[in-house]
Design an enzyme around this catalytic site. Structure first.
Site, PDB file in Angstrom:
ATOM      1  N   LYS A  22       0.918  -1.259   0.114  1.00 44.53           N
ATOM      2  CA  LYS A  22       0.145   0.054   0.072  1.00 44.53           C
ATOM      3  C   LYS A  22       0.765   1.155  -0.077  1.00 44.53           C
ATOM      4  O   LYS A  22       0.477   2.251  -0.613  1.00 44.53           O
ATOM      5  CB  LYS A  22      -0.923  -0.013   1.197  1.00 44.53           C
ATOM      6  CG  LYS A  22      -1.730   1.263   1.571  1.00 44.53           C
ATOM      7  CD  LYS A  22      -2.597   1.109   2.728  1.00 44.53           C
ATOM      8  CE  LYS A  22      -3.495   2.119   2.891  1.00 44.53           C
ATOM      9  NZ  LYS A  22      -4.323   1.815   4.147  1.00 44.53           N
TER      10      LYS A  22
ATOM     11  N   ASP B 113      -5.353   8.340  13.625  1.00 45.86           N
ATOM     12  CA  ASP B 113      -5.359   6.840  12.735  1.00 45.86           C
ATOM     13  C   ASP B 113      -3.904   6.448  12.806  1.00 45.86           C
ATOM     14  O   ASP B 113      -3.286   6.980  11.734  1.00 45.86           O
ATOM     15  CB  ASP B 113      -6.139   7.007  11.930  1.00 45.86           C
ATOM     16  CG  ASP B 113      -6.229   5.536  10.879  1.00 45.86           C
ATOM     17  OD1 ASP B 113      -5.686   4.785  11.341  1.00 45.86           O
ATOM     18  OD2 ASP B 113      -6.946   5.607   9.895  1.00 45.86           O
TER      19      ASP B 113
END
Length: 573
Positions: A70, A169
């Protein structure tokens, strides 16, 4: 017609969820786990492995597997796996295909639509690459949404008491900060910030280095230099890092590592939480600057934040929770599963788009400003950062030179004042412009961002209606990590950027003035009072000399004198 699902396509793990009776539920994979490792492997028999099977295979075959793909989404990057090259999109397709197959097997019905999450600081190329991977895996990608936004959806779907939520996050490879307002079914993103070079993997690497150094001091060999033993070291450190979230001390056992004389060594050691937090303290502190930036961008104070949510498995680390409590002066909300909440939020967004969930509206934002390069290397912002998307913006530009017949339009993303300091997303070349004096030809530049955060730019010659456009996709070479640096760089260079901008604007203003006065002299020299033309020519010549020397103060003074002289003698167009 197939079902719609939500997918958290994570750096380390993936989560998939679906709406059942208006409630989001995580769907386990075929192995019975809610988390699917984001790992791909290619065996010697040319067999593709994904998830747990790939991770287990990588234990003894680390050179035949790939982790954390990713990080490279949207880049012109190829990774070598067991002798074959794959793109980040191709590997993501394999991962998404497994997720699709597992969910269809669990639900016993087709699944053909998906909402996929990405880090808040994924740029347009990375978002487009993610969407492309989803489509190639067999999904109609309904929307690409930011991970913190998805988490807020999952947290706040039924809440009426909390208005402003800040989300930390901390995933495997990225750190995002988002601030959202929740008001009667509306989820409005106020600001986003982050660091795409900070994640749980960086904390793990610190522990790997620490244990490797202990082994090297005792036995004189660095286990990181051997790919197989390095993989074993990472696996035991990953387990220890997780244990330290619940225990004060973790034991690590490494077996059959080669010593300096070639003999195999079994190595056992321990690490306590205090040591782990000490060697990672610099990483934990790196979460503060993007957080301050997000709060500033949202135009609020820390006291205005009603609740702090911790998302991502790395937020289980006590040091992260301690820093959050100290910085925000409140206990972070811990009654959600940080690994699953993003996937649940993605499922909710899918439910909103398919009308399974009603009375909820998500308003996301563009994380960085978008614009074009203008004369002198400056930036004209067309869509400012933190603009609610979908969004569009238009500006009209003129030619910088006389008889200019083409215009090179450099599309930029970032917060710096000079084009060279921002990220180039692509270029358009508008040709066929009718030759005219400087500033007479007009070109309209249109920016449009869709709900997935994907950008289209068009340039139109308003005289001929000739149009060119560009769709910003993943074919361009750009580093995702540049995004996370943009705001910090802008803050760091704010003063020098402002000075450079003022200097360039002064130069451009003076150059335009010289061009205008030269044309006026040619057109109206007979109308000038006798004796004034030599003085006017002298002022123009002085300004031209100042422009050549480049002293901004002299240029500014010369332009001011010339402007006043023209005004006093009453000439103009």
């Amino acid at each position: 017609m197939g079902r719609a699902i939500g997918i958290d396509l994570g750096t380390s793990f993936c989560v998939a969820a679906v709406i059942e009776n208006k409630i989001p539920l995580v769907i386990p994979n075929r192995e019975g786990n809610n988390l699917t490792p984001s790992v791909f492997a290619l065996t010697d028999k040319n067999e593709y492995l994904v998830g747990n099977a790939a991770k287990e295979y990588a234990t003894k075959n680390p050179d035949k597997a790939v982790f954390s793909i990713k990080r490279y989404m949207g880049q012109d990057h190829r990774v070598l796996v067991n002798g074959r090259y794959f793109s980040p999109v191709q590997i993501s397709v394999f991962i998404l295909q497994k997720i699709k197959c597992d969910i269809e097997s669990y639900l016993n019905e087709p699944v053909d639509k998906a909402v996929i999450t990405v880090p808040a600081y994924f740029n347009h190329l990375s978002r487009q690459a993610t969407k492309e991977a989803g489509e190639k895996a067999g999904f109609k990608v309904l929307r690409i949404i930011s991970e913190p936004t998805a988490a807020a959806l999952a947290y706040g779907l039924k809440r009426k008491d909390i208005k402003t939520v800040l989300i930390w996050d901390l995933g495997g490879g990225t750190f995002d900060v988002s601030i959202l307002e929740l008001d009667q079914g509306f989820f409005k993103v106020k600001a986003v910030s982050g660091n795409n070079r900070l994640g749980g993997g960086d904390f793990l690497q610190k522990l790997v280095d620490h244990i490797a150094q202990k082994f090297q001091i005792r036995h004189g060999v660095d286990p990181r230099k051997n790919i197989f033993f390095h993989q074993q070291l990472k696996e035991v450190c990953e387990k220890a890092k997780a244990e330290l979230s619940d225990k004060r001390t973790a034991n690590l056992v490494l077996s059959s590592l080669p010593g300096p004389d070639g003999a195999l060594i079994d190595f056992e050691t321990s690490v306590d939480r205090e040591t782990f937090e000490e060697i990672t303290s610099d990483l934990a502190q790196m979460m503060i600057l993007p957080t301050k930036q997000a709060i500033q961008d949202a135009r609020m104070e820390i006291e205005n934040i009603d609740r702090v949510l911790l998302v991502g498995g790395a937020t289980r680390m006590p040091c992260v929770q301690t820093i959050a409590k100290k910085f925000f002066c409140q206990d972070p909300y811990l009654k959600i599963n940080p690994d699953e909440v993003v996937g649940l939020g993605a499922a909710i967004q899918a439910g909103i788009l398919t009308k399974e969930i009603k009375d909820v509206v998500l308003l996301d934002v563009n994380p960085l400003s978008l614009g074009v390069e203008t004369r002198g290397g400056l930036v004209a912002r067309v869509i400012p950062r933190n603009t609610i998307i979908p969004a569009s913006g238009t500006q009209i530009f003129t030619t910088a030179k006389t008889n200019q017949t083409s215009m090179d339009i450099n599309v930029l993303q970032g917060e710096r004042e000079l084009a060279a300091d921002n990220i180039c997303l692509g270029r358009l070349d508008l040709t066929g412009i009718q030759p005219q004096p400087q500033g007479r030809s007009r070109v309209e530049v249109d920016f449009s961002i869709d709900a997935d955060g994907i950008l289209t730019v068009a340039a139109i010659d308003l005289h001929t209606d000739h149009k060119v456009s560009i769709h910003i996709d993943s074919a361009n070479l750009i580093s995702e990590s540049m995004i996370s640096e943009a705001i910090m760089d802008a803050e760091k260079h704010f003063k020098s950027d402002a000075e450079n901008k003022k200097k360039i604007e002064t130069l451009i203003k003076a150059e335009n003035l010289v061009t205008t006065v030269d044309e006026l002299i040619k057109e109206k020299h007979q109308q000038l009072p006798e004796g004034l033309l030599p003085d006017l020519n002298s002022l123009v010549l002085d300004l031209k000399n100042s422009l050549q020397l480049g002293d901004v103060n002299d240029i500014d003074a010369g332009a001011g004198m010339l402007t006043r002289f023209i005004s006093d003698i009453g000439i103009g167009r």
